[in-house]
Design a protein around this motif. Sequence first.
Motif, mmCIF file in Angstrom:
data_model
loop_
_atom_site.group_PDB
_atom_site.id
_atom_site.type_symbol
_atom_site.label_atom_id
_atom_site.label_comp_id
_atom_site.label_asym_id
_atom_site.label_seq_id
_atom_site.Cartn_x
_atom_site.Cartn_y
_atom_site.Cartn_z
ATOM 1 N N LEU A 429 -22.906 -45.848 -41.731
ATOM 2 C CA LEU A 429 -23.206 -46.697 -42.886
ATOM 3 C C LEU A 429 -23.702 -48.077 -42.470
ATOM 4 N N GLN A 430 -23.382 -48.489 -41.220
ATOM 5 C CA GLN A 430 -23.812 -49.782 -40.708
ATOM 6 C C GLN A 430 -25.059 -49.678 -39.826
ATOM 7 N N SER A 431 -25.723 -48.512 -39.802
ATOM 8 C CA SER A 431 -26.889 -48.324 -38.941
ATOM 9 C C SER A 431 -28.113 -49.073 -39.451
ATOM 10 N N SER A 432 -28.404 -48.906 -40.731
ATOM 11 C CA SER A 432 -29.568 -49.522 -41.359
ATOM 12 C C SER A 432 -29.343 -49.480 -42.864
ATOM 13 N N PRO A 433 -30.191 -50.120 -43.647
ATOM 14 C CA PRO A 433 -29.933 -50.170 -45.091
ATOM 15 C C PRO A 433 -29.881 -48.785 -45.735
ATOM 16 N N THR A 434 -28.976 -48.625 -46.691
ATOM 17 C CA THR A 434 -28.844 -47.381 -47.434
ATOM 18 C C THR A 434 -30.109 -47.104 -48.239
ATOM 19 N N ILE A 435 -30.558 -45.865 -48.198
ATOM 20 C CA ILE A 435 -31.679 -45.425 -49.034
ATOM 21 C C ILE A 435 -31.084 -45.018 -50.377
ATOM 22 N N PRO A 436 -31.362 -45.783 -51.448
ATOM 23 C CA PRO A 436 -30.589 -45.615 -52.693
ATOM 24 C C PRO A 436 -30.615 -44.203 -53.258
ATOM 25 N N GLU A 437 -31.788 -43.552 -53.243
ATOM 26 C CA GLU A 437 -31.886 -42.223 -53.841
ATOM 27 C C GLU A 437 -31.082 -41.182 -53.078
ATOM 28 N N LEU A 438 -30.752 -41.472 -51.812
ATOM 29 C CA LEU A 438 -30.110 -40.482 -50.956
ATOM 30 C C LEU A 438 -28.634 -40.740 -50.733
ATOM 31 N N GLY A 439 -28.214 -41.991 -50.836
ATOM 32 C CA GLY A 439 -26.815 -42.321 -50.598
ATOM 33 C C GLY A 439 -26.452 -42.445 -49.140
ATOM 34 N N PHE A 440 -27.436 -42.422 -48.242
ATOM 35 C CA PHE A 440 -27.169 -42.578 -46.809
ATOM 36 C C PHE A 440 -28.339 -43.304 -46.161
ATOM 37 N N CYS A 441 -28.163 -43.638 -44.883
ATOM 38 C CA CYS A 441 -29.193 -44.367 -44.150
ATOM 39 C C CYS A 441 -29.655 -43.538 -42.957
ATOM 40 N N LEU A 442 -30.670 -44.037 -42.271
ATOM 41 C CA LEU A 442 -31.156 -43.385 -41.065
ATOM 42 C C LEU A 442 -30.323 -43.799 -39.860
ATOM 43 N N GLY A 443 -30.457 -43.066 -38.765
ATOM 44 C CA GLY A 443 -29.691 -43.338 -37.557
ATOM 45 C C GLY A 443 -30.368 -44.355 -36.659
ATOM 46 N N THR A 444 -29.785 -44.546 -35.479
ATOM 47 C CA THR A 444 -30.270 -45.570 -34.549
ATOM 48 C C THR A 444 -30.326 -45.044 -33.117
ATOM 49 N N ARG A 445 -30.604 -43.757 -32.934
ATOM 50 C CA ARG A 445 -30.517 -43.165 -31.605
ATOM 51 C C ARG A 445 -31.604 -43.667 -30.655
ATOM 52 N N LEU A 446 -32.700 -44.211 -31.186
ATOM 53 C CA LEU A 446 -33.760 -44.691 -30.293
ATOM 54 C C LEU A 446 -33.317 -45.876 -29.453
ATOM 55 N N ARG A 466 -32.457 -39.876 -24.865
ATOM 56 C CA ARG A 466 -31.322 -39.321 -24.121
ATOM 57 C C ARG A 466 -30.035 -39.704 -24.845
ATOM 58 N N THR A 467 -29.337 -38.721 -25.330
ATOM 59 C CA THR A 467 -28.188 -38.981 -26.182
ATOM 60 C C THR A 467 -26.875 -38.921 -25.413
ATOM 61 N N THR A 468 -25.863 -39.601 -25.951
ATOM 62 C CA THR A 468 -24.523 -39.538 -25.385
ATOM 63 C C THR A 468 -23.707 -38.391 -25.975
ATOM 64 N N LEU A 469 -24.231 -37.694 -26.975
ATOM 65 C CA LEU A 469 -23.483 -36.619 -27.625
ATOM 66 C C LEU A 469 -23.368 -35.432 -26.676
ATOM 67 N N THR A 470 -22.129 -34.978 -26.411
ATOM 68 C CA THR A 470 -21.949 -34.082 -25.273
ATOM 69 C C THR A 470 -20.700 -33.223 -25.375
ATOM 70 N N PRO A 471 -20.692 -32.207 -26.258
ATOM 71 C CA PRO A 471 -19.565 -31.276 -26.323
ATOM 72 C C PRO A 471 -19.524 -30.378 -25.090
ATOM 73 N N THR A 472 -18.430 -29.643 -24.949
ATOM 74 C CA THR A 472 -18.206 -28.828 -23.749
ATOM 75 C C THR A 472 -17.628 -27.466 -24.116
ATOM 76 N N LEU A 473 -18.088 -26.438 -23.416
ATOM 77 C CA LEU A 473 -17.407 -25.142 -23.408
ATOM 78 C C LEU A 473 -16.915 -24.864 -21.993
ATOM 79 N N VAL A 474 -15.721 -24.302 -21.894
ATOM 80 C CA VAL A 474 -15.165 -23.874 -20.612
ATOM 81 C C VAL A 474 -15.050 -22.354 -20.642
#
Length: 598
Positions: A429-446, A466-474
Motif C-alpha cells: 500500500l506504500q509502494s505508489s499511489p492507489t489506483i482508485p478504480e482498482l483499490g491497489f497500487c503498482l509494485g516497486t520491483r525495478l 533480479r528478485t529477492t523472492l525465494t521459496p524452497t523445496l527440499v
Amino acid sequence: MAFTPPAAFTTRPTLQGTFGMSASTHWLATATAQAVLERGGNAFDAAVAGAFVLHVVEPHLNGPGGDLVALFATADDPSPVVLSGQGPAPARATPEHYRAEGLELVPGSGALAAAVPGAVDAWLLLLKDHGTWELADVLAFAIGYAEDGHPALERVCATIRTVAPLFAEHWPTSAARWMPGGRIPEPGELIANPAYARVLRGLIGAGDPAGSREERIEAARVEWATGAVATASAAFVRTPHRHSDGADHAGVIAEDDFAAYRAAYEPAVTLDFRGSTIAKAGAWTQGPALLQTLALLDGFDDDRLDPSTELGAHIVLEAQKLAYADRDAYYGDADVPLDVLLSPGYADGRRALIGETASAEVRPGEVPGVAPFRPPLRTSYTPPSGVASEGIGEPTVSRSGETRGDTCHIDVVDRWGNIVSATPSGGWLQSSPTIPELGFCLGTRLQMTWLEEGGPATLTPGRRPRTTLTPTLVLRDGVPVTAVGSPGGDQQDQWQLLYLLRTIVGGYTPQQAIDAPALHTTSIAESFWPRTWTPAGAVVEDRLGDDVIAGLLARGHRVVRAGDWTLGRLSSVGRDPGTGVLSAAANPRGMQGYAAGR
C-alpha cells in the motif's frame, strides 16, 4: 554429528496429521487454505485461495500489483517446478530515461519503480493447470473479506500511520483509500476494499459459463492483461507523482506491457547437501545464493555449522557474504554461469577465504571469461530535503534491526502429495499511489535493477529484475519432503539457511528450527533503495546469548542486537513419503503467522 540438542521449549508444536497442512504469514490465509482442503480442493486450489486473501488482509506486505515466485511438485511428478510470477521491466523503462529524469538509482517508491504485475496471472496459471476448483469458488474467500471487511492488523495501521504525511500531501488517492476522512484505522477495526472486490468479480465474469473450467480461468488471465486493470493502471501513472528521490515523475508502464506478459514455468536449480536435495528458482532470483552458501558449508564438519554457537554463526555469516557477493556480481535475468558458481571446485576455492575474523570487503569470485559486475556501494544515504522516505523499499528488517514489516509467504501440502511453497510480494500500500478504480497500487520491483550499464541486473526493458523472492523445496531420494520460505528481502535465504542447517544437520523439528535465534549479515549490497551496505555488519536476536554475541564482536563483526523475537518469518509444511504423515510449522514473531492442519 548433530548439533547440541535444542532447548525443549518451543512456542507451539510442529503440527502433524495425514489429511492436509497449511502455513502462512496470516491466520486468515492459513484458515482459507485449510478450508479449501477440507472441502475437497487440492494444495493448488488451497494456495491460490489463501494467496488472494493475503492481498486483502496483508496489503502492507503484498498486493495484486506485485510479484510472485513459487516452487511446487505434483503427486504425479515429484520433480520441482518453478512458477515465475515476476513481471519484466516495461518497454519504456530504459536507463537513459531514468537518468534523464535526474536519477542515479531506480526509486524505491512511485510508479517509475513498477515492473509489470505478475502475481495474479501466475496464480491463475497455477490454478488452471494444477487446481481443480472453479475460479469463482477460489476467489470467494478474498471477495468476502474485501466486500464485508476484515479486522485490520496492528501492523497495517502502523504502516498507514507511518506514511500518513506522504499520503496526505502527495498521494491523495492513497489517503482516500486508507485514511477515509483523514482518520487512520484502529487495530481490529473492520476495513474493506470494495474496488478490489469488483476487480475480482470482473475476472470471474470474463469467462463463458458454457466453456470449460480451464477456459474460464484463461479468460480471466486475458481480462487481467488487457482489460480494466491494464487500462486504469496505464492511464493513472501518466500523472506525475512524488517518488522516493523527492521529485515528481510520471510512470512509464503502458497497456501493451500488461498485454505482452504471461507467467511461466521453469525448471528448478538444485544442489545436494547432506543427503537432501535443495531446489530453488533460477538466478533471476537470489535463490542460487542459498545453494552457493550450502556448497561452501558442505566442506565443514557438522559441529562447525551450528548457528547458535560463536564459531557456527561466524562461519555462516562469512559464507553468506561470499555467496551474496557472487549474487551481485553475476545474477540477473541473463546468462548466469551457474555451472561454475555451483561446482565443487569453485566452492573449494571460495571456502578458503573464510578466516577467523569478519571480512569487511565485497569479494566476488572469478569466473573464466566473465567479468564480475561491481555495484556502487554506499554505506549511508541522506535523502534530499523534503523527501518522505517512509514509503521506500521493501518493508522488511532494517539495518538497525528495527522491524518494519515483511513480505508474505504460504505453504500447502495435501494428502495426495501435492506441495507448494510460494512467496508473493510487492504492490504494498506504500509502494505508489492507489489506483482508485482498482483499490491497489503498482509494485516497486525495478528498484532491484541498476542504471549502470553492462551488469546482469542492469535495468533492461523486457527483462525481469533480479528478485529477492525465494521459496524452497527440499527433496529426499527425489521426493519432496519440505516446502519452506520466509519474507524478508535480502534476509529470506539467510533465514532459510538457518532452518535447513538446524533441520538437516542439527536434528531440530521444524518448529524448533523456526523458533531458534536468528541472525543475518548486512555486509552485502542491499537490494532495495537506497541500496546501502554495512561492512562486516550483522544483525542478531538477543537470544543468541551474550557470550556468542561477544565472540562475534571480538571477531570483528559489527553486531546490532535486534531484540529477542524479531528476525525470521519462516513457515513450512512437510510430508514423510514413507508414512504419509504431514507436518506444518509457522513463525510466532509478530503474532501473525499460523499453521493449521489435520
